[in-house]
Design a protein around this motif. Structure first.
Motif, PDB file in Angstrom:
ATOM      1  N   VAL A 157      18.874  22.066   1.417  1.00 48.42           N
ATOM      2  CA  VAL A 157      19.958  23.002   1.715  1.00 48.42           C
ATOM      3  C   VAL A 157      20.299  23.789   0.454  1.00 48.42           C
ATOM      4  O   VAL A 157      19.845  23.478  -0.648  1.00 48.42           O
ATOM      5  CB  VAL A 157      21.216  22.259   2.210  1.00 48.42           C
ATOM      6  CG1 VAL A 157      20.960  21.579   3.545  1.00 48.42           C
ATOM      7  CG2 VAL A 157      21.689  21.247   1.173  1.00 48.42           C
ATOM      8  N   GLN A 190      21.565  15.450   2.438  1.00 54.34           N
ATOM      9  CA  GLN A 190      21.256  16.829   2.100  1.00 54.34           C
ATOM     10  C   GLN A 190      21.125  16.938   0.586  1.00 54.34           C
ATOM     11  O   GLN A 190      21.788  16.228  -0.160  1.00 54.34           O
ATOM     12  CB  GLN A 190      22.363  17.771   2.581  1.00 54.34           C
ATOM     13  CG  GLN A 190      22.549  17.800   4.087  1.00 54.34           C
ATOM     14  CD  GLN A 190      23.728  18.682   4.476  1.00 54.34           C
ATOM     15  OE1 GLN A 190      24.779  18.637   3.855  1.00 54.34           O
ATOM     16  NE2 GLN A 190      23.538  19.484   5.499  1.00 54.34           N
ATOM     17  N   GLU A 192      17.434  16.750   4.055  1.00 47.91           N
ATOM     18  CA  GLU A 192      17.456  18.156   4.437  1.00 47.91           C
ATOM     19  C   GLU A 192      17.623  19.010   3.189  1.00 47.91           C
ATOM     20  O   GLU A 192      18.553  18.797   2.390  1.00 47.91           O
ATOM     21  CB  GLU A 192      18.603  18.416   5.407  1.00 47.91           C
ATOM     22  CG  GLU A 192      18.727  19.866   5.846  1.00 47.91           C
ATOM     23  CD  GLU A 192      19.934  20.095   6.731  1.00 47.91           C
ATOM     24  OE1 GLU A 192      20.105  21.229   7.216  1.00 47.91           O
ATOM     25  OE2 GLU A 192      20.716  19.149   6.930  1.00 47.91           O
ATOM     26  N   GLU A 214      29.091  25.455   1.445  1.00 45.74           N
ATOM     27  CA  GLU A 214      27.800  26.017   1.816  1.00 45.74           C
ATOM     28  C   GLU A 214      27.781  27.506   1.488  1.00 45.74           C
ATOM     29  O   GLU A 214      28.707  28.237   1.833  1.00 45.74           O
ATOM     30  CB  GLU A 214      27.538  25.815   3.321  1.00 45.74           C
ATOM     31  CG  GLU A 214      27.332  24.340   3.689  1.00 45.74           C
ATOM     32  CD  GLU A 214      26.969  24.181   5.145  1.00 45.74           C
ATOM     33  OE1 GLU A 214      27.185  25.143   5.912  1.00 45.74           O
ATOM     34  OE2 GLU A 214      26.476  23.101   5.516  1.00 45.74           O
TER      35      GLU A 214
END
Length: 470
Positions: free
Chosen positions: A307, A223, A305, A469
């Motif tokens: 993110v 990520q 990915e 996150e």
């Protein structure tokens, strides 16, 4: 025995290539223009340097321990003709430097090597030993097409070394003719001599079954935030040699043609730098990075990915790492050996004889590392591989220390049981920091301990980072 005048330069670790911005010229060429061509001379050294001048050896920098006194030619030893290159490998405590190495550089405009498929030479030693690195393509400038082969075993008889060229069509103007680096790791610190002769590029026509790899042939996932970049690593190239045995070399990214499956997420340039350019469209926020050499697909890939994630990385191939003191503090009470190692082009941490070990974030004398403020982080990510059988009762315990070694030190730990681990396979763990009971604050994290109490003796770790996150 003749000694040549030497030059030396600072050299960075081989194939740890700097990111060079290449600015293209948009103006095209007229059909009437003849493009420059360069000599295709194959010979590098045959009794004398060919096209290199007497100052043909550029040593690695003495400031980093390179010895400039052990390179010469020898008229009493040769595989063919009258003269060979002689290299006297110093002992680690030699006042002139503890290892020897450097490059042979074409002093002209460079050579066109597109008609050859390998660099070859003959080598012998005064004793059995292992030479750390041979290669070509390093010129102390771009090193764009560097290739290296590691751990070549010497004998007291002459033997031929073959270093394949991954894609000869790339070498239209190469200046880096040869590279070597040698120490005494294989001789327990005892100095020795080796000779090299008949260095040249050849078109063998007997190299087959090309098998390029990226990421060591593994399918990696990661990520990254938009506008961040990560390098393609683990770039190796294998062919079957004339004797039927495989030959594997490390290859620079510029030999590869890279592709992305989703340009709305990530792009990859000719130097193997993957940049996350955007979040994707229609909910597709992943891209798969692949590569090939001369039309042969490379084994391995990176699925990345995009993110929105805050990260503090201790050890990672995907995220930029913060400075830490060490990956094995070596305490008197511990038996653990090891630390960060190269594994097929991927950096991992491997411990053997493991009872406990610490990654120390700060505190060693002379260190500039600082405590880690993980107040805004929510999880610890860590990849774990047990390099032996997993038995009932085996465990791995991770412990975090805040205000490490200070009177206000606090500690919290999380235990991973045998049922959560797998033998010889990577397992990813995302551990909530709230699970580290007793840790209290995490504004000055100083160490991450790994404890097995000898239930597991051989363990590897990778991709260690705190994250939150948004």
């Amino acid at each position: 025995m003749k000694k040549f005048n030497l030059k030396y330069h600072i050299v960075f670790p081989l194939l740890g290539l700097a990111c060079i911005v290449m600015i293209g010229c948009e103006r095209g060429f007229s059909d009437d223009v003849d493009l420059a061509t360069f000599p295709n001379t194959p010979d590098i050294f045959t009794d004398a340097p060919v096209g290199l001048t007497d100052e043909f050896f550029d040593s690695f920098d003495p400031a980093v321990g390179a010895n400039t006194e052990g390179f010469s030619t020898d008229d009493s030893e040769a595989f063919a003709g009258t003269t060979s290159i002689r290299v006297d490998v110093p002992t680690p405590n030699d006042p002139n430097g503890g290892f020897i190495g450097g490059i042979f550089k074409d002093r002209g405009d460079g050579r066109n090597l597109t008609g050859y498929d390998a660099l070859t030479f003959w080598v012998k030693g005064s004793t059995t030993a292992t030479i750390g690195t041979f290669g070509f393509g390093s010129d102390f400038e771009e090193d764009k097409f560097a290739v290296s082969i590691n751990n070549i075993e010497l004998s007291t008889d002459w033997k031929k070394v073959i270093i394949p060229i991954p894609d000869p069509s790339k070498l239209v103007q190469e200046k880096g003719m040869f590279l070597f680096s040698a120490g005494t790791e294989s001789t327990n610190g005892m100095g020795y001599t080796f000779w090299m002769d008949e260095l040249r590029f050849e078109n063998l026509g007997t190299l087959g079954q090309p098998r390029p790899k990226i990421f060591g042939g593994q399918d990696q996932t990661g990520q990254a935030n938009v506008d961040t970049s990560v390098p393609v690593i683990g770039l190796v190239y294998t062919v079957n040699g004339p004797d039927g045995l495989d030959i594997t070399v490390n290859a620079a990214p510029s030999y590869y043609d890279f592709e992305t499956s989703n340009p709305f997420v990530a792009s990859v340039d000719e130097l193997g730098i993957v940049t996350v350019d955007g979040p994707g469209v229609d909910g597709d926020n992943t891209a798969v990075i692949t590569g090939s050499i001369a039309g042969t697909p490379a084994q391995g890939s990176l699925t990345i990915e995009a993110v929105n994630i805050n990260v503090i990385a201790l050890f990672s191939d995907v995220f930029a790492e913060v400075l830490v003191d060490n990956y094995n503090g070596f305490y008197l009470e511990q038996n653990t050996l090891g630390g960060n190692v190269d594994e097929d082009g991927n950096e991992v941490i491997t411990y053997t004889q493991l009872d406990f070990v610490a990654i120390e974030f700060y505190g060693r004398d002379g260190s500039e590392a600082e405590p880690i403020d993980a107040t805004e982080m929510t999880h610890l990510h860590i990849d774990v591989r047990v390099n032996e059988n997993v038995d009932p009762g085996d465990f791995v315990r991770f412990a975090l220390f805040n205000n490490f070694t200070m009177p206000s030190q606090t500690e919290g730990s999380v235990t991973i049981s045998s049922g959560e681990l797998q033998a010889n396979q990577w397992v990813e763990f995302d551990i909530p920091l709230s699970s580290f009971n007793g840790l209290g604050g995490r504004d000055a994290l100083g160490a991450l301990f790994t404890v097995t109490d000898n239930t597991i003796n051989n363990l590897s770790l990778d991709n260690i980072y705190f994250y939150s996150e948004n």
